[in-house]
Design a protein around this motif. Sequence first.
Motif, mmCIF file in Angstrom:
data_model
loop_
_atom_site.group_PDB
_atom_site.id
_atom_site.type_symbol
_atom_site.label_atom_id
_atom_site.label_comp_id
_atom_site.label_asym_id
_atom_site.label_seq_id
_atom_site.Cartn_x
_atom_site.Cartn_y
_atom_site.Cartn_z
ATOM 1 N N PRO A 128 1.455 -3.365 -15.703
ATOM 2 C CA PRO A 128 1.619 -4.744 -15.230
ATOM 3 C C PRO A 128 0.690 -5.049 -14.061
ATOM 4 O O PRO A 128 0.102 -4.145 -13.496
ATOM 5 C CB PRO A 128 3.083 -4.767 -14.784
ATOM 6 N N SER A 129 0.581 -6.319 -13.716
ATOM 7 C CA SER A 129 -0.245 -6.681 -12.564
ATOM 8 C C SER A 129 0.506 -6.408 -11.259
ATOM 9 O O SER A 129 -0.105 -6.146 -10.222
ATOM 10 C CB SER A 129 -0.651 -8.150 -12.640
ATOM 11 N N ARG A 130 1.813 -6.512 -11.310
ATOM 12 C CA ARG A 130 2.631 -6.196 -10.143
ATOM 13 C C ARG A 130 4.038 -5.865 -10.607
ATOM 14 O O ARG A 130 4.459 -6.252 -11.701
ATOM 15 C CB ARG A 130 2.666 -7.342 -9.141
ATOM 16 N N SER A 132 6.249 8.669 -10.711
ATOM 17 C CA SER A 132 7.588 9.191 -10.993
ATOM 18 C C SER A 132 8.439 9.295 -9.732
ATOM 19 O O SER A 132 7.917 9.488 -8.626
ATOM 20 C CB SER A 132 7.470 10.591 -11.617
ATOM 21 N N ASN A 133 9.741 9.163 -9.941
ATOM 22 C CA ASN A 133 10.710 9.361 -8.852
ATOM 23 C C ASN A 133 10.219 8.660 -7.580
ATOM 24 O O ASN A 133 10.009 9.286 -6.542
ATOM 25 C CB ASN A 133 10.924 10.847 -8.592
ATOM 26 N N MET A 134 10.032 7.358 -7.698
ATOM 27 C CA MET A 134 9.369 6.593 -6.639
ATOM 28 C C MET A 134 10.162 6.519 -5.345
ATOM 29 O O MET A 134 11.405 6.476 -5.343
ATOM 30 C CB MET A 134 9.072 5.188 -7.157
ATOM 31 N N SER A 135 9.421 6.467 -4.249
ATOM 32 C CA SER A 135 9.963 6.231 -2.916
ATOM 33 C C SER A 135 9.167 5.088 -2.288
ATOM 34 O O SER A 135 8.100 4.732 -2.793
ATOM 35 C CB SER A 135 9.853 7.496 -2.059
ATOM 36 N N PRO A 136 9.677 4.510 -1.194
ATOM 37 C CA PRO A 136 8.935 3.405 -0.564
ATOM 38 C C PRO A 136 7.503 3.776 -0.186
ATOM 39 O O PRO A 136 6.630 2.896 -0.155
ATOM 40 C CB PRO A 136 9.777 3.095 0.675
ATOM 41 N N ARG A 144 0.003 -3.943 -8.315
ATOM 42 C CA ARG A 144 0.631 -3.959 -6.991
ATOM 43 C C ARG A 144 2.077 -3.513 -7.125
ATOM 44 O O ARG A 144 2.879 -4.218 -7.728
ATOM 45 C CB ARG A 144 0.546 -5.362 -6.386
ATOM 46 N N LEU A 145 2.367 -2.351 -6.586
ATOM 47 C CA LEU A 145 3.692 -1.752 -6.725
ATOM 48 C C LEU A 145 4.416 -1.796 -5.387
ATOM 49 O O LEU A 145 3.877 -1.374 -4.367
ATOM 50 C CB LEU A 145 3.556 -0.294 -7.185
ATOM 51 N N THR A 146 5.642 -2.317 -5.429
ATOM 52 C CA THR A 146 6.521 -2.299 -4.264
ATOM 53 C C THR A 146 7.774 -1.534 -4.639
ATOM 54 O O THR A 146 8.406 -1.828 -5.669
ATOM 55 C CB THR A 146 6.909 -3.722 -3.825
ATOM 56 N N SER A 200 1.986 0.557 -3.087
ATOM 57 C CA SER A 200 0.536 0.604 -2.977
ATOM 58 C C SER A 200 -0.065 -0.219 -4.111
ATOM 59 O O SER A 200 0.662 -0.728 -4.968
ATOM 60 C CB SER A 200 0.069 2.058 -3.085
ATOM 61 N N ILE A 201 -1.393 -0.320 -4.104
ATOM 62 C CA ILE A 201 -2.107 -0.860 -5.255
ATOM 63 C C ILE A 201 -2.701 0.316 -6.008
ATOM 64 O O ILE A 201 -3.342 1.185 -5.404
ATOM 65 C CB ILE A 201 -3.228 -1.828 -4.822
#
Lengths: 114, 109
Positions: free
Chosen positions: A8-10, A81-85, A110-112, A89-90
């Motif tokens: 995705p774009s974001r 994987s197993n994302m944290s804050p 763009r991932l938040t 990032s982009i």
Amino acid sequence: SAVISQKPSRDICQRGTSLTIQCQVDSQVTMMFWYRQQPGQSLTLIATANQGSEATYESGFVIDKFPISRPNLTFSTLTVSNMSPEDSSIYLCSGSGTGGSKQYFGPGTRLTVT
Amino acid sequence: GIQVEQSPPDLILQEGANSTLRCNFSDSVNNLQWFHQNPWGQLINLFYIPSGTKQNGRLSATTVATERYSLLYISSSQTTDSGVYFCAVSNTNAGKSTFGDGTTLTVKP
């Protein structure tokens, strides 16, 4: 030249989940790369995506956290994987010919992570 | 690995002014590229210039490989030139580039 798209774009994701980013190139490229760009900073190479084999990771990045696939010369995926804050990032996909040629970039994802 | 230094880190210009951005690198390279990242984040390849001089409209670039530096010239700047300019270099055949920290250019009308 090559035109690169990303999906995705974001996205906004919850801590502990995973996200897969897709990268499509409109023509065959020899090399494909995944970069990360944190806000206000430069680009950091995560890995080189190798067709039909395991990706080559840079220091500080591991396959368990950032699994990468490249089934053919025009498509690659990066999973966070197993994302944290701290993963907010982009993420940028890039393609080029052999070592001595121009490099092209996708528009980024763009991932938040909350 | 190879080190890349860009200067200045920030630059503010009035529309119509000229500017020079510099990229120093610590080792011999077989690939040097200049990119413009626009305010929406898209990276545009401006030049592939491991040596010599190239021109494209109001932009030109020169790389002096023996002295390990490259210069990007912007003439008659426009507000659309605003953004971050990155220099990226490589000294392997693996194709992967090391990016400098960038120069943030702001062109005021």
